[in-house]
Design an enzyme around this catalytic site. Structure first.
Site, PDB file in Angstrom:
ATOM      1  N   LYS A 133      -1.332   0.713  -3.243  1.00 20.96           N
ATOM      2  CA  LYS A 133      -2.184  -0.435  -3.586  1.00 20.96           C
ATOM      3  C   LYS A 133      -1.451  -1.370  -4.530  1.00 20.96           C
ATOM      4  O   LYS A 133      -1.436  -2.592  -4.347  1.00 20.96           O
ATOM      5  CB  LYS A 133      -3.488   0.070  -4.202  1.00 20.96           C
ATOM      6  CG  LYS A 133      -4.502  -1.023  -4.550  1.00 20.96           C
ATOM      7  CD  LYS A 133      -4.392  -1.513  -5.986  1.00 20.96           C
ATOM      8  CE  LYS A 133      -4.847  -0.455  -6.989  1.00 20.96           C
ATOM      9  NZ  LYS A 133      -4.857  -0.985  -8.394  1.00 20.96           N
ATOM     10  N   LYS A 149       2.833  -5.794 -15.187  1.00 19.66           N
ATOM     11  CA  LYS A 149       2.595  -4.498 -14.546  1.00 19.66           C
ATOM     12  C   LYS A 149       3.311  -4.423 -13.206  1.00 19.66           C
ATOM     13  O   LYS A 149       3.794  -3.354 -12.811  1.00 19.66           O
ATOM     14  CB  LYS A 149       1.092  -4.273 -14.367  1.00 19.66           C
ATOM     15  CG  LYS A 149       0.712  -2.926 -13.709  1.00 19.66           C
ATOM     16  CD  LYS A 149       1.191  -1.730 -14.524  1.00 19.66           C
ATOM     17  CE  LYS A 149       0.878  -0.391 -13.843  1.00 19.66           C
ATOM     18  NZ  LYS A 149      -0.541  -0.032 -13.886  1.00 19.66           N
ATOM     19  N   THR A 180      -5.376  -2.340 -12.722  1.00 22.54           N
ATOM     20  CA  THR A 180      -4.188  -2.929 -12.111  1.00 22.54           C
ATOM     21  C   THR A 180      -4.652  -3.708 -10.888  1.00 22.54           C
ATOM     22  O   THR A 180      -5.065  -3.129  -9.887  1.00 22.54           O
ATOM     23  CB  THR A 180      -3.172  -1.850 -11.708  1.00 22.54           C
ATOM     24  OG1 THR A 180      -2.701  -1.185 -12.893  1.00 22.54           O
ATOM     25  CG2 THR A 180      -1.980  -2.467 -10.988  1.00 22.54           C
TER      26      THR A 180
END
Length: 313
Positions: free
Chosen positions: A262, A194, A119
């Site tokens: 993050k 995502k 990711t």
């Protein structure tokens, strides 16, 4: 070689692919294990070499005839590979394994495909795609959803961006650890999808945290209430899998708050670039910062409820 007969029959020549997996973290370790179980020739690399050796020993015990090996660097790991998979930490880690010293791109053979399950940002996906093209390589950004449990069970959702030809080559292999693999557009589309996923999760978990806290403060039996409302419009994956453990104050399910922050930093940076407002996501990001300040950085994302209720640590 130990091969699953059903998988071999459905994938045909795909079983002859030589594979590499870079990064054996919480997600990569079980994902690579599924490839080993399916019988693919596979070389793995991990920055901490002892973890790769542990993976190899474990897989050799389970599949003694499998063609498995470890390598000391990404460059060494990818030689002769048809498809290279990676799942590392962040943008800088992606750059390091792709184009850094002993990176994979310069060592891969022309025509091979690099599939990045990290990711990361859409920007780094496009940057690595451009670099890959310079070496005659395909590149797919393919972040996953489903958490550690999904990786172990082989039921991940994979959101892909890239060229259709590269996707068609890699997709049957990704089905070894996924229940859904979908090409959503050009390179960068997987990472953007995502981001949509993480926006949904953040808002859902904050709502569930507030609802459960309200329920308990009102003196209701949270288990009974969840059993009832989960049969209606309030139902969600988070409610089904995390409501009980949130009430009990158990937060050890793999995907940590540190990692979520993050991811949300990537989301919020992209939103600023696009000029899109994400007020709820920005607020939940700050709530996760509160959880970190309470010492919960390694708790899983359902620990948002810690802000509202006190649990023994």
């Amino acid at each position: 070689m130990s091969v699953d007969p059903d998988h071999q029959q459905s994938n045909g020549d795909f079983m002859t692919h030589k594979l590499t997996f870079l990064g054996l973290g919480v997600m990569g370790y079980p994902m690579a294990s599924h490839l080993a179980r399916k019988g693919y020739p596979l070389t793995v690399y991990n920055r901490t070499a002892s973890r790769a050796e542990h993976w190899l020993a474990e897989q050799k015990r389970a599949h003694p005839d499998a063609l498995l090996s470890t390598a000391a660097t990404p460059a060494e790991a990818v030689r002769d590979a048809d498809i290279v998979f990676a799942c590392v930490g962040n943008d800088d880690d992606v750059r390091a394994i792709c184009t850094g010293d002993q990176g994979s791109f310069a060592a891969m053979r022309a025509g091979a495909v690099f599939v990045d399950h990290t990711t990361a940002s859409a920007a780094v996906a496009k940057e690595m795609h451009h670099a890959a093209k310079g070496f005659g390589l395909g590149f797919i950004d393919a972040p996953v959803s489903g958490g550690e449990a999904g990786a172990k069970d082989g039921r991940l959702t994979v959101m892909c961006g890239g060229d259709a030809g590269d996707f068609d080559k890699a997709m049957p292999v990704m089905e070894s650890y996924a229940k859904m693999v979908r090409l959503l557009g050009p390179v960068g589309a997987g990472q953007t999808a995502k981001m949509v996923n993480q926006i949904c999760i953040a808002g859902t978990l904050q709502g569930l945290s507030e609802a459960l806290n309200f329920c308990m403060e009102a003196g209701l039996d949270a288990g009974q209430v969840v059993e009832v409302i989960s049969q209606g419009a309030a139902q969600s994956w988070q409610m089904e899998h995390r409501a009980e453990t949130m009430v009990e104050g158990r937060f050890d399910f793999g995907f940590a708050v540190d990692w979520m922050r993050k991811d949300l930093a990537i989301v919020l940076a992209e939103a600023r670039r696009m000029g899109v407002s994400l007020p709820l996501t920005a607020l939940v990001d700050q709530f996760y910062a509160d959880v970190q300040a309470q010492g919960g950085g390694r708790n899983d994302t359902s620990s948002l409820i810690r802000r509202l209720r006190r649990f023994e640590q």
